[in-house]
Design a protein around this motif. Structure first.
Motif, mmCIF file in Angstrom:
data_model
loop_
_atom_site.group_PDB
_atom_site.id
_atom_site.type_symbol
_atom_site.label_atom_id
_atom_site.label_comp_id
_atom_site.label_asym_id
_atom_site.label_seq_id
_atom_site.Cartn_x
_atom_site.Cartn_y
_atom_site.Cartn_z
ATOM 1 N N GLY A 1 8.883 -71.095 -31.932
ATOM 2 C CA GLY A 1 9.561 -70.626 -30.724
ATOM 3 C C GLY A 1 8.884 -69.497 -29.979
ATOM 4 O O GLY A 1 9.521 -68.845 -29.145
ATOM 5 N N SER A 2 7.596 -69.246 -30.216
ATOM 6 C CA SER A 2 6.892 -68.181 -29.502
ATOM 7 C C SER A 2 5.827 -68.773 -28.588
ATOM 8 O O SER A 2 5.359 -69.894 -28.800
ATOM 9 N N ASN A 3 5.458 -67.993 -27.574
ATOM 10 C CA ASN A 3 4.433 -68.423 -26.613
ATOM 11 C C ASN A 3 3.569 -67.215 -26.277
ATOM 12 O O ASN A 3 3.755 -66.560 -25.251
ATOM 13 N N PRO A 4 2.599 -66.888 -27.140
ATOM 14 C CA PRO A 4 1.846 -65.637 -26.974
ATOM 15 C C PRO A 4 0.950 -65.627 -25.744
ATOM 16 O O PRO A 4 0.492 -66.669 -25.276
ATOM 17 N N THR A 5 0.714 -64.414 -25.242
ATOM 18 C CA THR A 5 -0.243 -64.190 -24.165
ATOM 19 C C THR A 5 -1.612 -63.918 -24.770
ATOM 20 O O THR A 5 -1.724 -63.155 -25.733
ATOM 21 N N PHE A 6 -2.641 -64.524 -24.208
ATOM 22 C CA PHE A 6 -4.002 -64.350 -24.721
ATOM 23 C C PHE A 6 -4.752 -63.316 -23.888
ATOM 24 O O PHE A 6 -4.724 -63.361 -22.651
ATOM 25 N N ILE A 7 -5.406 -62.389 -24.575
ATOM 26 C CA ILE A 7 -6.283 -61.410 -23.937
ATOM 27 C C ILE A 7 -7.668 -61.592 -24.551
ATOM 28 O O ILE A 7 -7.845 -61.413 -25.760
ATOM 29 N N LEU A 8 -8.640 -61.967 -23.723
ATOM 30 C CA LEU A 8 -9.987 -62.246 -24.211
ATOM 31 C C LEU A 8 -10.958 -61.247 -23.589
ATOM 32 O O LEU A 8 -10.791 -60.832 -22.435
ATOM 33 N N CYS A 9 -11.989 -60.862 -24.359
ATOM 34 C CA CYS A 9 -12.946 -59.863 -23.877
ATOM 35 C C CYS A 9 -14.369 -60.258 -24.243
ATOM 36 O O CYS A 9 -14.601 -60.900 -25.276
ATOM 37 N N SER A 10 -15.295 -59.838 -23.395
ATOM 38 C CA SER A 10 -16.707 -60.032 -23.681
ATOM 39 C C SER A 10 -17.513 -59.085 -22.803
ATOM 40 O O SER A 10 -17.048 -58.659 -21.745
ATOM 41 N N ALA A 11 -18.712 -58.752 -23.261
ATOM 42 C CA ALA A 11 -19.596 -57.907 -22.461
ATOM 43 C C ALA A 11 -20.763 -58.696 -21.890
ATOM 44 O O ALA A 11 -21.370 -58.286 -20.914
ATOM 45 N N MET B 1 -1.617 -57.368 -15.916
ATOM 46 C CA MET B 1 -1.564 -58.826 -16.073
ATOM 47 C C MET B 1 -1.013 -59.205 -17.441
ATOM 48 O O MET B 1 -0.196 -60.112 -17.570
ATOM 49 N N ALA B 2 -1.485 -58.494 -18.487
ATOM 50 C CA ALA B 2 -1.018 -58.786 -19.842
ATOM 51 C C ALA B 2 0.475 -58.507 -19.971
ATOM 52 O O ALA B 2 1.216 -59.281 -20.595
ATOM 53 N N LEU B 3 0.943 -57.413 -19.375
ATOM 54 C CA LEU B 3 2.371 -57.088 -19.419
ATOM 55 C C LEU B 3 3.202 -58.114 -18.653
ATOM 56 O O LEU B 3 4.371 -58.327 -18.967
ATOM 57 N N ALA B 4 2.572 -58.751 -17.662
ATOM 58 C CA ALA B 4 3.256 -59.793 -16.891
ATOM 59 C C ALA B 4 3.134 -61.163 -17.560
ATOM 60 O O ALA B 4 3.449 -62.177 -16.934
ATOM 61 N N LYS B 5 2.642 -61.184 -18.796
ATOM 62 C CA LYS B 5 2.506 -62.414 -19.599
ATOM 63 C C LYS B 5 1.498 -63.397 -18.991
ATOM 64 O O LYS B 5 1.669 -64.610 -19.079
ATOM 65 N N LYS B 6 0.454 -62.847 -18.378
ATOM 66 C CA LYS B 6 -0.630 -63.679 -17.856
ATOM 67 C C LYS B 6 -1.829 -63.607 -18.794
ATOM 68 O O LYS B 6 -2.227 -62.508 -19.214
ATOM 69 N N ASN B 7 -2.399 -64.751 -19.143
ATOM 70 C CA ASN B 7 -3.620 -64.754 -19.937
ATOM 71 C C ASN B 7 -4.745 -64.133 -19.108
ATOM 72 O O ASN B 7 -4.885 -64.429 -17.922
#
Length: 265
Positions: A217-227, A69-75
């Motif tokens: 000019g950037s549009n970063p992908t967000f990766i969030l984590c929690s336990a 998902m992250a490689l596909a630019k999905k948060n």
């Protein structure tokens, strides 16, 4: 027969505690779980070799889903138990993006310095196995001035905290042009800490971060984590104000556990 042995072992264990009748009000057995592995992601061969040198020959299914998902630019927000390998869910796509484009940048946000140092060691263990130089640096209140200049100029992965992002990075974005022009990923770990008033402040910081990224000019992908959190998708989407893909099915192995509720006299 096996279930009977487990019950006898548990009964014997409870006897060793010398508890009085009624002190254990509930007892539940959580069965063991076998690991479930997913297909190896389509990543740079140098990264694949580095992981295998470290003994990572297979990835859990929840890891491969998050990485794809992250490689596909999905948060994406990953919510699985402690020690289930969440770190690889963001380190792999981040390192892959840098190997594919050496100007690529990533920003890691952790609530404490101790967590920052732990995660820095994790990513360095992988990058040290790769021939291409990848600069990973912490940027906080203890970072010396001369190191700060180097981080701004050449830091591929910048590890920081919410306060430093708000006070030390965003107001001085003209010094961080290389980061903001090439920011591919933003990692937010320990998502459960960003609740209530603190979470609303953090949401404004992220809103400002996105506005600065857009300016460059950037549009970063967000990766969030929690336990530990009950409403991860809702909290994550409120924090970054974008849709997120939710991954909660833990495919890491788990030993059998006995959960007891003890009511002391």
């Amino acid at each position: 027969m096996e279930a009977l042995m487990h019950k006898k072992n548990l009964t014997a264990f409870l006897k060793t505690l010398q508890l009085l009748p009624g002190e254990i009000t509930a007892c539940k057995t959580m069965p063991a779980q076998e690991a479930e592995f997913g297909p190896w992601p389509q990543i740079n061969p140098q990264l694949t070799n580095a992981l295998k040198e470290l003994g990572i020959k297979e990835l859990y299914l929840h890891q491969t889903k998050a990485i794809d998902m992250a490689l596909a630019k999905k948060n994406v927000v990953v919510v699985t138990p402690t020690a289930s390998g969440k770190t690889l869910c963001y380190n792999i796509p981040v390192i892959h993006s840098i190997l594919e484009n050496h100007s690529s940048r990533a920003l890691y946000i952790f609530p404490t310095k101790a967590l920052s140092q732990d995660q820095l060691a994790e990513i360095n263990a992988i990058t040290n196995k790769i021939d291409m130089p990848i600069s990973t640096c912490t940027y906080d209140g203890d970072t010396p001035p001369d190191i700060r200049t180097k981080v701004r100029a050449a830091g591929h992965v910048v590890v920081t905290n919410p306060d430093m992002l708000h006070i030390g990075i965003l107001p001085h974005h003209t010094k961080w042009i290389k980061l903001f022009e090439n920011l591919r990923y933003v990692v937010i770990d320990e998502l459960h800490t960003y609740k209530g008033v603190f979470g609303s402040h953090m949401s404004n910081v992220i809103r400002r971060l996105k506005r600065v990224c857009s300016f460059y000019g950037s549009n970063p992908t967000f990766i969030l984590c929690s336990a530990t959190i009950s409403n991860p998708a809702e909290l994550a989407e409120g924090l970054i104000e974008n849709h997120v893909e939710l991954i909660t099915n833990n495919s890491a192995p788990r030993a059998e556990k006995h959960v007891l509720i003890y009511n002391p006299p």
